[in-house]
Write an enzyme that holds these catalytic residues in place. Structure first.
Site, PDB file in Angstrom:
ATOM      1  N   CYS A 197       0.873  -0.935   0.331  1.00  0.00           N
ATOM      2  CA  CYS A 197       0.076  -0.117   0.215  1.00  0.00           C
ATOM      3  C   CYS A 197       1.107   0.905   0.116  1.00  0.00           C
ATOM      4  CB  CYS A 197      -0.622   0.231   1.461  1.00  0.00           C
ATOM      5  SG  CYS A 197      -1.202   1.572   1.552  1.00  0.00           S
ATOM      6  N   ALA A 206      11.103 -14.114   6.433  1.00  0.00           N
ATOM      7  CA  ALA A 206      10.410 -15.350   7.723  1.00  0.00           C
ATOM      8  C   ALA A 206      10.299 -16.096   7.310  1.00  0.00           C
ATOM      9  CB  ALA A 206       9.775 -14.339   9.057  1.00  0.00           C
ATOM     10  N   GLY A 225      -4.155  -8.640 -12.111  1.00  0.00           N
ATOM     11  CA  GLY A 225      -4.962  -8.917 -10.525  1.00  0.00           C
ATOM     12  C   GLY A 225      -3.988  -9.077 -10.297  1.00  0.00           C
ATOM     13  N   HIS A 267     -23.918  23.096   3.051  1.00  0.00           N
ATOM     14  CA  HIS A 267     -24.350  23.854   1.553  1.00  0.00           C
ATOM     15  C   HIS A 267     -22.630  25.367   1.930  1.00  0.00           C
ATOM     16  CE1 HIS A 267     -25.534  25.813  -1.498  1.00  0.00           C
ATOM     17  NE2 HIS A 267     -25.373  26.900  -1.245  1.00  0.00           N
TER      18      HIS A 267
HETATM   19  P1  FAD Z   1       1.362  -5.708   2.232  1.00  0.00           P
HETATM   20  O1  FAD Z   1       0.826  -4.265   1.972  1.00  0.00           O
HETATM   21  O2  FAD Z   1       0.657  -6.445   0.755  1.00  0.00           O
HETATM   22  O3  FAD Z   1       1.577  -5.409   2.612  1.00  0.00           O
HETATM   23  C1  FAD Z   1       2.305  -6.992   2.741  1.00  0.00           C
HETATM   24  C2  FAD Z   1       4.084  -6.983   3.426  1.00  0.00           C
HETATM   25  O4  FAD Z   1       4.845  -8.042   4.084  1.00  0.00           O
HETATM   26  C3  FAD Z   1       4.591  -6.388   2.564  1.00  0.00           C
HETATM   27  O5  FAD Z   1       5.991  -5.701   2.710  1.00  0.00           O
HETATM   28  C4  FAD Z   1       6.036  -7.206   2.404  1.00  0.00           C
HETATM   29  O6  FAD Z   1       7.110  -7.296   2.406  1.00  0.00           O
HETATM   30  C5  FAD Z   1       6.332  -8.778   3.757  1.00  0.00           C
HETATM   31  N1  FAD Z   1       6.293 -10.193   3.481  1.00  0.00           N
HETATM   32  C6  FAD Z   1       5.744 -10.710   3.186  1.00  0.00           C
HETATM   33  N2  FAD Z   1       5.901 -11.828   3.136  1.00  0.00           N
HETATM   34  C7  FAD Z   1       7.602 -11.849   4.889  1.00  0.00           C
HETATM   35  C8  FAD Z   1       8.043 -12.695   4.613  1.00  0.00           C
HETATM   36  N3  FAD Z   1       7.806 -13.832   4.903  1.00  0.00           N
HETATM   37  N4  FAD Z   1       9.158 -12.417   5.988  1.00  0.00           N
HETATM   38  C9  FAD Z   1       8.741 -11.065   5.993  1.00  0.00           C
HETATM   39  N5  FAD Z   1       7.959 -10.118   5.178  1.00  0.00           N
HETATM   40  C10 FAD Z   1       6.963 -10.394   4.842  1.00  0.00           C
HETATM   41  N6  FAD Z   1      -5.921  -0.726  -2.032  1.00  0.00           N
HETATM   42  C11 FAD Z   1      -6.564   0.396  -1.796  1.00  0.00           C
HETATM   43  O7  FAD Z   1      -6.832   0.404   0.089  1.00  0.00           O
HETATM   44  N7  FAD Z   1      -7.134   1.460  -2.215  1.00  0.00           N
HETATM   45  C12 FAD Z   1      -5.940   2.140  -2.713  1.00  0.00           C
HETATM   46  O8  FAD Z   1      -6.765   3.316  -3.808  1.00  0.00           O
HETATM   47  C13 FAD Z   1      -5.448   1.430  -3.533  1.00  0.00           C
HETATM   48  N8  FAD Z   1      -4.530   1.591  -4.977  1.00  0.00           N
HETATM   49  C14 FAD Z   1      -3.750   0.088  -4.900  1.00  0.00           C
HETATM   50  C15 FAD Z   1      -2.551   0.283  -5.992  1.00  0.00           C
HETATM   51  C16 FAD Z   1      -2.237  -0.181  -6.814  1.00  0.00           C
HETATM   52  C17 FAD Z   1      -1.000  -0.038  -7.650  1.00  0.00           C
HETATM   53  C18 FAD Z   1      -1.479  -1.482  -6.001  1.00  0.00           C
HETATM   54  C19 FAD Z   1      -0.667  -2.413  -6.226  1.00  0.00           C
HETATM   55  C20 FAD Z   1      -2.392  -1.561  -4.676  1.00  0.00           C
HETATM   56  C21 FAD Z   1      -3.021  -1.044  -3.780  1.00  0.00           C
HETATM   57  N9  FAD Z   1      -4.201  -1.510  -3.243  1.00  0.00           N
HETATM   58  C22 FAD Z   1      -5.214  -0.377  -2.906  1.00  0.00           C
HETATM   59  C23 FAD Z   1      -4.279  -2.780  -2.741  1.00  0.00           C
HETATM   60  C24 FAD Z   1      -3.400  -2.567  -1.065  1.00  0.00           C
HETATM   61  O9  FAD Z   1      -1.704  -1.953  -1.481  1.00  0.00           O
HETATM   62  C25 FAD Z   1      -3.285  -3.636  -0.731  1.00  0.00           C
HETATM   63  O10 FAD Z   1      -4.733  -4.181  -0.312  1.00  0.00           O
HETATM   64  C26 FAD Z   1      -2.575  -3.861   0.836  1.00  0.00           C
HETATM   65  O11 FAD Z   1      -1.850  -3.379   0.780  1.00  0.00           O
HETATM   66  C27 FAD Z   1      -3.087  -5.137   1.238  1.00  0.00           C
HETATM   67  O12 FAD Z   1      -2.401  -4.755   2.407  1.00  0.00           O
HETATM   68  P2  FAD Z   1      -1.686  -6.262   3.462  1.00  0.00           P
HETATM   69  O13 FAD Z   1      -1.925  -5.691   4.665  1.00  0.00           O
HETATM   70  O14 FAD Z   1      -3.081  -6.875   3.603  1.00  0.00           O
HETATM   71  O15 FAD Z   1      -0.638  -6.803   2.517  1.00  0.00           O
END
Ligand code: FAD
Length: 469
Positions: free
Chosen positions: A43, A119, A274, A448
């Site tokens: 994000c 991890a 996707g 308004h």
């Molecule tokens: P993530 O944000 O994906 O975070 C997961 C983290 O875990 C990462 O930092 C990764 O490095 C870490 N990680 C994974 N496995 C390991 C491991 N084994 N060891 C250590 N670290 C690890 N959502 C919205 O709500 N609004 C928006 O406007 C929006 N715009 C977007 C635009 C783009 C271009 C993209 C690609 C996505 C967008 N999203 C948006 C979606 C949003 O980014 C995700 O839904 C959100 O980030 C999911 O959060 P999360 O905490 O599940 O995972």
């Protein structure tokens, strides 16, 4: 190998993981968070925030260019603006850096132990992290998996440095002359529109016959109109097949709607087809969890099949949205602290930051009917809202639409399309979360002049007596 024990281990510091860790800290739970890349996750580092920064820069550039071409509101600009795109990207990176270090600071303030590295789980409650100081074993009572998601790539397209993902599209060194975008979902459209505003020629290749297929045509029409007006080429019902490097740029070959092969030349090919959950290369197979298709299966408490192992965010399924991940993170922290709470929102608002923006909360008219409701619809155009006119935001065909039960007027869904409507999304979500009826929205005195007046008027229209139309 050094070993540490912790009450709660959070994996991933995206909006799911870091919020879970902060809430755990607030609740007095000894917490360790592991992040392999940067604080803020998809994000903050390569998703929501940088894309909105690029969209804002594109809009600003487009507006100034328009004033240079033709004065409006008495404002003229003598020369066409110049774009130093490297500076634009540096400005965007500055925002990302500030927010990422802010997350780290918040974790610190809440006494969350921060570990940097990837991890790898050896069983459900222990992992080994390869840190810069060597391997560290972490054993936990509770594990919160917040590993997020990654882009789906199209390997069959071939190998070319000009094929880019959304991550790379957010850090290009120059605006491509011609950007081809495969996939007209919200990420592809947001980025494609931003690059169009920044001066690129943009072409979409989309397998479905409509943009944003999860939304109805009434809602997406203003966006389609903008794409047409701004000369973005849409190849619908088409399948990308291959990319071939040329001396400059690439040739993209696709199967068109008639089933024939067609080619276009482009400088970059952005693939936005996707995202899939991050379930590989971190030992998930050693944890004995149940899966739900590609996602980790969780119950309404975000509990996996293994006791005291929880999963949140993109890892657990649709909608893949930051605010859903954060909400789940908070719920899990509460559950670990013994305050049993389900993740049970009536709806999660979804926003497309397209031109114009689209918001959808709850059920659309057809979804409500399919669910067996007899419905009433209240709709009001921004063209009749004074504030929209003052912001030049009334002419894009935008509106607010409320879907309510016919018998008791309970609101089942609210959708809107129009400039800046993302800012109305929380009002819509609140109305649904509070079980509001048309009368509640109609009876709330709206300030308004604001765009939100369209919500009140849509409710009044549903009741048969809108004032300003
Ligand atoms: P993530 O944000 O994906 O975070 C997961 C983290 O875990 C990462 O930092 C990764 O490095 C870490 N990680 C994974 N496995 C390991 C491991 N084994 N060891 C250590 N670290 C690890 N959502 C919205 O709500 N609004 C928006 O406007 C929006 N715009 C977007 C635009 C783009 C271009 C993209 C690609 C996505 C967008 N999203 C948006 C979606 C949003 O980014 C995700 O839904 C959100 O980030 C999911 O959060 P999360 O905490 O599940 O995972």
């Amino acid at each position: 190998m050094e070993t540490i024990q912790t009450k709660v281990l959070v994996v991933g510091a995206g909006p799911g993981g870091y919020v879970a860790a902060i809430r755990c800290g607030q609740l007095g739970l000894e917490t360790t968070i592991v992040e392999g890349h940067r604080h803020g996750g998809t994000c903050l580092i390569k998703g929501c925030i940088p894309s909105k920064a690029l969209i804002h820069a594109g809009t600003r550039y487009e507006e100034i260019t328009a004033h240079a071409k033709k004065p409006a509101m008495g404002i003229s600009v003598d020369e066409a603006p110049r774009l130093d795109f490297e500076q634009t990207i540096a400005w965007k990176d500055g925002i990302v850096d500030k927010l990422s270090s802010g997350v780290s600071g918040l974790l610190k303030r809440h006494k969350v132990n921060q570990v940097f590295g990837w991890a790898n789980f050896i069983n459900a409650k222990s992992c080994v992290v390869a840190t810069e100081n060597g391997d560290l074993k972490i054993e936990a009572e509770h594990v919160i998996l917040a590993n997020g998601s990654e882009e789906v790539s199209l390997d069959f397209l071939g190998d070319s440095e000009h094929i880019i993902s959304s991550t790379e599209a957010l850090s290009l060194s120059e605006v491509p002359k011609h950007l081809a975008v495969i996939g007209a979902g919200y990420i592809g459209l947001e980025l494609g529109i931003a690059y169009r505003k920044l001066g690129a020629e943009v072409t979409f290749i989309e397998a479905a016959d409509s943009i944003l297929p999860q939304y109805d045509a009434e809602l997406t029409r203003p966006v389609s109109n903008w794409l047409k007006k701004n000369k973005i080429t849409m190849h619908m019902s088409c399948k990308a097949m291959a990319v071939k490097d040329l001396a400059k740029g690439v040739e993209l070959c696709f199967e068109n709607a008639e089933g024939n092969e067609q080619t276009i030349n482009a400088d970059k090919v952005l693939v936005t087809v996707g995202r899939r959950p991050n379930t590989k290369n971190w030992g998930l197979e050693n944890m004995c969890l149940d899966m739900d298709g590609d996602f980790i299966k969780v119950d309404q408490y975000c509990q996996t099949a293994m006791r005291n192992v929880w999963a949140i965010g993109d890892l657990t399924g649709e909608p893949l949205l930051a605010h859903k991940a954060s909400a789940q993170g908070e719920i899990v922290a509460e559950n670990i602290a013994g305050n049993k709470k389900p993740f049970d929102p009536i709806s999660v608002a979804a926003v497309c930051f397209t031109e114009p923006e689209i918001v959808s909360v709850g059920l659309s008219p057809s979804e409500a009917e399919a669910a067996g409701y007899e419905i009433k619809i209240g709709k009001f155009p921004f063209a009749a809202i004074g504030k929209a006119m003052t912001m030049q935001a009334g002419k894009d065909g935008g509106f607010v639409r409320i879907v309510a039960r016919k018998d008791n007027h309970l609101i089942l869904g609210i959708q809107a399309v129009g400039a800046h409507v993302a800012e109305l999304s929380n009002q819509f979500a609140l109305a649904i979360e509070m079980n509001a009826c048309l009368e509640d929205l109609a009876g709330t005195i709206h300030v308004h002049p604001t765009l939100g007046e369209a919500t009140m008027e849509a409710a009044l229209q549903g009741l048969g007596h809108a004032i300003h139309i």
